[in-house]
Scaffold this active site. Structure first.
Site, PDB file in Angstrom:
ATOM      1  N   ARG A 271     -13.729 -61.838 -83.973  1.00 48.46           N
ATOM      2  CA  ARG A 271     -14.855 -60.602 -83.482  1.00 48.46           C
ATOM      3  C   ARG A 271     -15.351 -60.209 -84.646  1.00 48.46           C
ATOM      4  O   ARG A 271     -16.689 -60.117 -84.535  1.00 48.46           O
ATOM      5  CB  ARG A 271     -13.927 -59.544 -82.877  1.00 48.46           C
ATOM      6  CG  ARG A 271     -13.488 -60.059 -81.273  1.00 48.46           C
ATOM      7  CD  ARG A 271     -12.622 -59.207 -80.768  1.00 48.46           C
ATOM      8  NE  ARG A 271     -12.228 -59.666 -79.514  1.00 48.46           N
ATOM      9  CZ  ARG A 271     -10.950 -59.369 -78.843  1.00 48.46           C
ATOM     10  NH1 ARG A 271     -10.053 -58.942 -79.392  1.00 48.46           N
ATOM     11  NH2 ARG A 271     -10.676 -60.178 -77.526  1.00 48.46           N
ATOM     12  N   TYR A 409     -18.536 -64.757 -76.373  1.00 45.93           N
ATOM     13  CA  TYR A 409     -17.725 -65.368 -77.121  1.00 45.93           C
ATOM     14  C   TYR A 409     -16.546 -64.358 -77.553  1.00 45.93           C
ATOM     15  O   TYR A 409     -16.917 -62.947 -77.472  1.00 45.93           O
ATOM     16  CB  TYR A 409     -18.196 -65.787 -78.649  1.00 45.93           C
ATOM     17  CG  TYR A 409     -18.836 -67.059 -78.734  1.00 45.93           C
ATOM     18  CD1 TYR A 409     -18.555 -67.991 -77.977  1.00 45.93           C
ATOM     19  CD2 TYR A 409     -19.895 -67.266 -79.540  1.00 45.93           C
ATOM     20  CE1 TYR A 409     -18.772 -69.432 -78.051  1.00 45.93           C
ATOM     21  CE2 TYR A 409     -20.360 -68.555 -79.746  1.00 45.93           C
ATOM     22  CZ  TYR A 409     -19.925 -69.746 -78.921  1.00 45.93           C
ATOM     23  OH  TYR A 409     -20.368 -70.833 -79.098  1.00 45.93           O
ATOM     24  N   GLU A 410     -15.436 -64.885 -77.865  1.00 45.97           N
ATOM     25  CA  GLU A 410     -14.329 -63.720 -78.269  1.00 45.97           C
ATOM     26  C   GLU A 410     -13.938 -62.687 -77.411  1.00 45.97           C
ATOM     27  O   GLU A 410     -13.545 -61.597 -78.130  1.00 45.97           O
ATOM     28  CB  GLU A 410     -14.701 -63.279 -79.985  1.00 45.97           C
ATOM     29  CG  GLU A 410     -15.233 -64.255 -80.765  1.00 45.97           C
ATOM     30  CD  GLU A 410     -14.485 -65.131 -81.096  1.00 45.97           C
ATOM     31  OE1 GLU A 410     -13.234 -65.439 -80.574  1.00 45.97           O
ATOM     32  OE2 GLU A 410     -14.735 -66.256 -82.076  1.00 45.97           O
ATOM     33  N   GLY A 411     -14.101 -62.608 -76.234  1.00 41.59           N
ATOM     34  CA  GLY A 411     -13.829 -61.682 -75.285  1.00 41.59           C
ATOM     35  C   GLY A 411     -15.223 -61.223 -75.033  1.00 41.59           C
ATOM     36  O   GLY A 411     -15.939 -60.764 -75.813  1.00 41.59           O
TER      37      GLY A 411
END
Length: 602
Positions: A271, A409-411
Site C-alpha cells: 500500500r 490494487y492492494e485492497g
C-alpha cells in the site's frame, strides 16, 4: 534498556491524530542524502531512456518489452533495493526503497505494476517469512531479475474477502508434498514469472496457507489468455489454474494457517509502495500538461495564462507536493522503527514486519489519498489538453487509464478507508494510542464555555497549525461519539466509517504538507519557500472543506436532538478560519512557478 525506552517513546502509527508533530521531527524529500539523490537520478535516467521514450510501444500490449525492461532493471540492481545483501540485494533503507519505487513507476503503469508485483508481493513474502533455505534458494534470483515472481491470492469468489479462497492443498500420505488445486485470477506477471506465491487452504483450516510454487506447465499449471484491460496494457495479467500441482512440503511458506497474516502484511508494504508509485506519474502528467499549456495558443494567448487552466495546474502541483510530503514522512517513521527494533535485537525480517505493521494505518491512508490524487491529476491533464487529451496520440489518455487501477490494487479504496479507522480503534483498545482521553476532552470542550482569547497568528503558519489541531478534534468528536454509540457494531455502519476515514485522511495529508513547508521555511527562509507555503495552505483549505462536509454527513447520520445541534455547532467552531486565505492568490503563486519552470520542480 535505552533502546527499549526509545522504542516506547517513538511516535506510534495513528498517533498523529492525538499528538502534535513538530516540523523538525518529519522527514521530507529535501532531506534526501547524497546517496539517495544519486540513486534517484540513476533511476530517472534509466526510466527516460528505457521506458518514457518507448511509451507508445507499451500501449501495444508488448509483454516482451516489459520483461526486457524488468531484466535491465535487475541488471542495475533496482529489483533488489529492499533485499538484504546476504541474499543478493542492495539492502537499502526503507526510504531509499520508496525512492526507487517512486521514480521507476511514473512513465507507464505497465512497468509500475510489473515492478511492484515482483519486488513487493512477489519477493517480500519469501524474504520476510521464508526459511533460511527458501531465502537462499529463491531470493537471490528474484533480486537480480534472473527469475520473476507473482502473487496468487485473488480468486473468482474471493476478492476483498481474501481468506475465503477455495484453492485446496492436500498433503500426501508420506508427508513429502502437497497437491494444490484451484483457480487464481488477475495475476500480475503471470505470463513471464518463474515462481508463484500461492495461497491455499489445507483441509478445513480456518485460515489459508502460503506456498512457494515454481512455474512448471508440466506440473498441472495452466494459464488463461492475457486479460483485456482498461489500462496497463503491457502488464501481463492472466488467470492461473492449478490441477493437482505437486509442491514439495518444504515449500510451505511461513506456518500452516498463517497465509492470511502473510497476505495482509505483504499488502501493508504494497500500500505505501503503491502510493509512492503514483508520485512520479503525477510529476510527469503535470510536466506534460504545463508544457502543452505553455505551447497551446488561443485568442493570441498561451492557455497557461488563463485563470481556469492556472487553477488546474496549481491544484495538480499541490496534490503532488502533499503526496510527496506524506509518503516520505511515513516511510521515515517506518525506517526509524525498523532500525530501533534491530538495535533491540530483532532480526531484519521481524524488524521490517513490525515496523511496517506499526504504521499500517498510514499505509492505508496514503494508498487511498495518492491513488485518488493521480486519478484527478490525469483527469485534469486530459481537460487541459482539451480534445487532444481524449486522443490516444497524446500522453494523457493512457495515463488516465493506467491511473484507474490504483484505486483497486492492494485492497480497494473503500476497504482501505474502513481499515484505517478500524485499525485505529483496535490500537486504542490495546492501549497503543490514547483516543479515549482526547475524545473525552473534546466532549467536555463542546459543553464548556468557549475561549474568547485572541490567538497569536503572527508566527509562521501559526493559524494553519491551530486549524490542524481543530481538525483533529473534529475526528475525535465524530469517531469518538460514533464508537461510544455503536461499540463493537461500529464496523456495520460503513458509510459512517467512510466519512470518519475521510476526516482522518484529509488531516494527515494536510498536516504533512504544512510540516514540510514549515520545515523548509525554517531551514532556508520563508521568502524562498513562498510556493511551498502556498501549496501547504491550499491543501489545508481543501481539507477543511472536505472535513466539514464529511463530518456533517456523519453527525447527522447518528446524532439527534440537542446532541446533534451541539456537535454541529462544534463542527462550525472547529472548521472556522479567523483569517481566510485568498485561494485565488495561492493558486496564482503556485501556477506562476509551474508555468515559468515548465514543469513540477519542487
Amino acid at each position: 534498556m535505552e533502546t527499549k525506552e526509545k522504542l516506547d517513546d517513538m511516535i506510534r502509527g495513528g498517533q498523529f491524530i492525538v499528538k502534535e508533530t513538530k516540523a523538525e521531527d518529519v522527514f521530507t524529500p529535501e532531506d534526501f542524502s547524497d546517496e539517495q539523490k544519486m540513486m534517484r537520478d540513476s533511476v530517472k535516467e534509466f526510466v527516460d531512456r528505457e521506458i518514457w521514450s518507448k511509451k507508445e510501444e507499451f500501449e501495444k500490449k508488448n509483454y516482451d518489452l516489459t520483461e526486457e525492461v524488468m531484466r535491465k532493471a535487475g541488471d542495475l540492481g533496482f529489483l533488489g533495493v529492499a533485499v538484504p545483501e546476504e541474499y543478493g540485494g542492495l539492502g537499502m533503507d526503507f526510504v531509499s526503497t520508496m525512492l526507487v519505487c517512486d521514480y521507476i513507476s511514473g512513465a507507464t503503469g505497465s512497468i509500475a505494476t510489473a515492478f511492484g508485483a515482483h519486488t513487493g508481493i512477489g519477493t517480500l513474502p519469501i524474504t520476510l517469512y521464508g526459511t533460511e533455505e527458501q531465502r537462499k534458494k529463491y531470493v537471490p534470483k528474484l533480486a537480480t531479475g534472473e527469475w520473476f515472481g507473482a502473487y496468487c491470492l485473488t480468486e473468482p469468489g474471493a476478492g476483498s474477502d481474501a481468506n475465503s479462497g477455495k484453492t485446496k492443498a492436500v498433503l500426501s500420505e508420506d508427508g513429502s508434498h502437497y497437491r494444490i488445486t484451484g483457480q487464481k485470477m488477475w495475476i500480475s506477471n503471470a505470463g513471464f514469472c518463474d515462481i508463484f506465491i500461492v495461497f491455499a487452504r489445507i483441509e478445513d483450516d480456518k485460515n489459508i496457507t502460503g506456498f512457494i510454487v515454481e512455474k512448471d506447465l508440466d506440473n498441472g499449471i495452466s494459464l488463461g489468455d492475457e486479460e483485456k484491460k482498461l489500462g496497463i496494457h503491457s502488464s501481463s495479467t492472466r488467470q492461473v489454474f492449478f490441477n493437482e500441482t505437486k509442491v514439495p512440503a518444504e515449500n510451505l511458506l511461513g506456518e500452516r494457517n498463517g497465509g492470511f497474516k502473510i497476505a495482509m502484511n505483504a499488502l501493508n508494504v504494497g500500500r505505501i509502495k503503491l502510493a509512492a508509485a503514483c508520485l512520479d506519474a503525477q510529476r510527469r502528467v503535470l510536466g506534460s500538461a504545463v508544457s502543452y499549456a505553455n505551447d497551446r495558443v488561443q485568442f493570441d494567448t498561451p492557455i497557461s495564462k488563463f485563470g481556469a487552466i492556472r487553477s488546474k495546474l496549481a491544484e495538480m502541483a499541490m496534490s503532488t507536493y502533499a503526496g510527496e510530503a506524506a509518503c516520505y514522512r511515513a516511510s521515515k517513521n517506518i525506517e526509524d522503527r525498523i532500525n530501533l527494533r534491530k538495535e533491540n535485537g530483532s532480526s531484519h525480517q521481524e524488524a521490517e514486519l513490525k515496523g511496517v505493521e506499526e504504521f499500517a494505518i498510514e499505509c492505508s491512508i496514503l494508498k487511498v489519498a495518492v491513488s485518488e490524487d493521480i486519478q484527478r491529476c490525469t483527469d485534469e491533464g486530459i481537460q487541459i489538453y482539451g480534445g487532444m487529451g481524449f486522443s490516444a496520440d497524446a500522453p494523457m489518455e493512457s495515463a488516465w487509464r493506467d491511473a484507474r487501477i490504483s484505486r483497486i490494487y492492494e485492497g480497494t479504496n473503500e476497504i482501505n478507508r474502513m481499515l484505517s479507522v478500524g485499525m485505529l480503534v483496535k490500537k486504542a483498545m490495546k492501549g497503543h494510542v490514547d483516543l479515549l482521553g482526547p475524545a473525552k476532552d473534546v466532549a467536555d470542550e463542546l459543553t464548556g464555555i468557549p475561549s474568547f482569547d485572541t490567538p497569536d497568528y503572527t508566527k509562521l503558519l501559526a493559524e494553519e497549525k491551530a486549524m490542524l489541531a481543530k481538525l483533529k478534534k473534529v475526528f475525535l468528536m465524530v469517531a469518538g461519539s460514533a464508537a461510544q454509540k455503536y461499540g463493537e457494531e461500529l464496523d456495520q455502519h460503513q458509510q459512517l466509517l467512510l466519512a470518519s476515514a475521510d476526516i482522518l485522511i484529509e488531516t494527515y495529508m494536510a498536516e504533512s504538507a504544512i510540516l514540510r513547508a514549515e520545515k523548509n521555511a525554517i531551514r532556508y527562509d520563508e521568502d524562498s519557500q513562498n510556493v511551498q507555503i502556498a501549496m501547504a495552505k491550499l491543501r489545508l483549505y481543501k481539507a477543511v472543506d472536505k472535513i466539514n462536509e464529511k463530518a456533517k454527513e456523519g453527525i447527522i447520520s447518528f446524532a439527534e436532538g440537542d446532541e446533534q445541534k451541539m456537535m454541529l455547532m462544534g463542527l462550525k467552531r472547529y472548521t472556522k478560519y479567523e483569517n481566510y486565505p485568498n485561494i485565488v492568490e495561492l493558486r496564482n503563486t503556485i501556477a506562476d512557478r509551474i508555468v515559468e519552470d515548465n514543469m513540477y520542480s519542487m
